[in-house]
Design a protein around this motif. Structure first.
Motif, short mmCIF file in Angstrom:
data_model
loop_
_atom_site.label_atom_id
_atom_site.label_comp_id
_atom_site.label_asym_id
_atom_site.label_seq_id
_atom_site.Cartn_x
_atom_site.Cartn_y
_atom_site.Cartn_z
N PHE A 13 84.84 4.14 173.30
CA PHE A 13 85.00 2.75 172.87
C PHE A 13 84.80 2.63 171.36
N VAL A 14 83.70 3.25 170.88
CA VAL A 14 83.39 3.15 169.44
C VAL A 14 84.47 3.85 168.62
N ALA A 16 87.59 4.35 169.48
CA ALA A 16 88.81 3.54 169.53
C ALA A 16 88.69 2.33 168.60
N GLY A 17 87.49 1.73 168.56
CA GLY A 17 87.30 0.58 167.68
C GLY A 17 87.46 0.96 166.22
N ILE A 18 86.84 2.09 165.83
CA ILE A 18 86.98 2.53 164.44
C ILE A 18 88.43 2.90 164.15
N ALA A 20 91.04 1.54 165.55
CA ALA A 20 91.80 0.29 165.38
C ALA A 20 91.59 -0.28 163.99
N LEU A 21 90.34 -0.22 163.49
CA LEU A 21 90.07 -0.71 162.13
C LEU A 21 90.87 0.09 161.10
N LEU A 24 94.45 -0.90 161.20
CA LEU A 24 94.62 -2.17 160.49
C LEU A 24 94.63 -1.93 158.99
N PHE B 160 84.62 -4.31 167.08
CA PHE B 160 85.54 -3.29 167.61
C PHE B 160 86.58 -3.93 168.52
N LEU B 161 86.12 -4.84 169.39
CA LEU B 161 87.05 -5.48 170.31
C LEU B 161 88.11 -6.27 169.54
N ALA B 163 89.11 -5.80 166.44
CA ALA B 163 90.02 -4.90 165.73
C ALA B 163 91.06 -4.34 166.68
N MET B 164 90.61 -3.99 167.90
CA MET B 164 91.57 -3.48 168.88
C MET B 164 92.56 -4.57 169.27
N SER B 166 93.65 -7.02 167.41
CA SER B 166 94.62 -7.22 166.33
C SER B 166 95.61 -6.07 166.28
#
Lengths: 157, 265
Positions: A13-14, A16-18, A20-21, A24, B160-161, B163-164, B166
């Motif tokens: 999860f962490v 994947a979150g990083i 995603a950032l 972006l 995190f949620l 960012a995912m 978006s």
């Protein structure tokens, strides 16, 4: 649930979150175009900058070679001093011509650099001597109408 | 007749005093939780467990809604922009609206209803079945053991949620406009990249999500801890969590936007 499975999921999860950032920042945003390469600054004074804004692109032959860093008004010469940062990979001759152009009819404004033929290259902090102001639509229309009016006056006489 | 007016005014006064009391209790509870967070930080395993329940299990709803929101934005944006012949700007539209507003706000609203309500119900039921009182009897601090880990897990998960949300939304917009409709791929990404600024758009969006995360989880844990220890009390507290945190998200979003994007071009 097993402790290790939970750890695995939270770790995923962490990550994947990083991720995603990062997506972006790099793919959606303009971090990818902030080149890590060094840049040097050039200055140019323009009579009129139109709607130019900081962070506008500096292009040469249509390729983005840098960005506008800062725009200031010079109260002594009454013109605008534009500071731009140019990628060190691109060197321009001393007699380069800088003009403020518009991409498309309603697009954003940018600085176009047209390279000259001088042997000596511009260095960091140098000032571009030959500049061309932005085209302001109202001025152009005003000039056009003025010409029309004087033409018709000539015709009447 | 005057007696009825007096009673009405009394009712208003009672409500005001009651809500000021509640606000005071909430602030004291929040301070207490922050003071005892050090203890739960030392037992990070508790927080990891809660990140699993609030963050990982919210992933599916966040990712699916992000995908659909992005796809709808792509469709609607294309529909309008193609009237002006500027359909290549659809990437900018999708990315800016997701990164600045929809990502943080919709993800936080979903998080409030998915995870916030669960936190409130869990803590409220623990209180109703006197588990919290039992913990105190065993000299285990329920705020450090139960409340603070849930709070920090929510605060960590929320950015995190969002960012995912978006990035999946941008992907959804890409899927609809580029793959399905056939907008030019190069101009989709390049216009997006030249319009979305890292500092102004993405960092501000992340700041928003952090604020929303704190607000939602703080409201959720307080409502749970403050719930009357009955079935009706727990259900009322769960409802209040969703309503209050949704309103808080929208109100805070307006305030933050007014500060962040005022006069920005």
């Amino acid at each position: 649930m097993q402790r290790t499975t939970m750890d695995l999921w939270v770790g995923l999860f962490v990550v994947a979150g990083i991720g995603a950032l990062l997506v972006l920042a790099l793919k959606v945003g303009n971090m990818g175009t902030y080149s890590a390469a060094q840049s040097y600054t050039l200055m140019g004074s323009f009579e009129n900058i139109g709607g130019l804004k900081p962070r506008a692109p500096v292009k040469s032959a249509g390729v983005v070679v840098g960005r506008v860093l800062d725009i200031q008004f010079n109260p002594e010469t009454f013109d605008a001093v534009v500071t731009m940062s140019i990628d060190t990979r691109y060197q321009f001759p001393k007699d380069t011509f800088a003009s403020i152009l518009t991409s498309g009819l309603l697009g954003e404004q940018y600085i176009g650099l047209a390279a000259g033929g001088d042997e000596v290259m511009l260095k960091g902090g140098d000032k571009i001597m030959k500049t061309n102001s932005a085209i302001v639509l109202e001025e152009m229309i005003g000039r056009f109408l003025f010409n029309k009016a004087s033409e018709s006056k000539d015709g009447n006489n | 007749m005057p007696r009825r007016i007096v009673l009405g005014i009394q009712g208003v006064g009672h409500r005001v005093i009651e809500s000021v009391w509640r606000l005071g209790r909430a602030s004291r509870f929040f301070m207490l939780m922050l003071m005892k967070s050090g203890t739960s930080m030392r037992r990070f395993r508790l927080i990891i467990r809660e990140i699993y329940f609030t963050g990982v299990l919210s992933l599916i709803i966040i990712v699916v809604s992000g995908l659909f929101v992005g796809m709808v934005l792509g469709l609607q944006g294309y529909e309008t922009l193609q009237k002006y012949g500027s359909e290549s700007a659809v990437g900018t539209l999708v990315a800016l609206s997701l990164v600045r507003e929809l990502g943080p706000v919709v993800a936080a609203l979903l998080f409030a209803s998915r995870a916030g309500s669960a936190i409130t119900a869990e803590i409220g039921l623990m209180k109703a079945t006197e588990q919290l009182a039992a913990m105190e009897m065993m000299a285990v601090d329920p705020i450090a053991r139960v409340v603070a880990p849930r709070f920090w897990a929510g605060v960590i998960s929320m950015p995190f949620l969002a960012a995912m949300f978006s990035s999946v939304g941008v992907f959804g917009g890409y899927l609809v406009t580029v793959v399905l409709i056939g907008v030019d791929e190069g101009s989709f990404w390049s216009q997006m990249q030249s319009a979305v600024d890292f500092r102004y758009d993405i960092v501000n969006g992340v700041i928003k999500t952090c604020v929303f995360g704190v607000a939602v989880t703080a409201i959720a844990v307080f409502e749970g801890y403050d719930a009357p220890p009955t079935a009706a009390g727990v259900s009322g507290a769960t409802t209040r969590t969703v309503v209050t945190s949704s309103l808080a998200i929208l109100g805070l979003d307006f305030v933050l936007t007014a500060f962040m994007f005022r006069g920005m071009s």
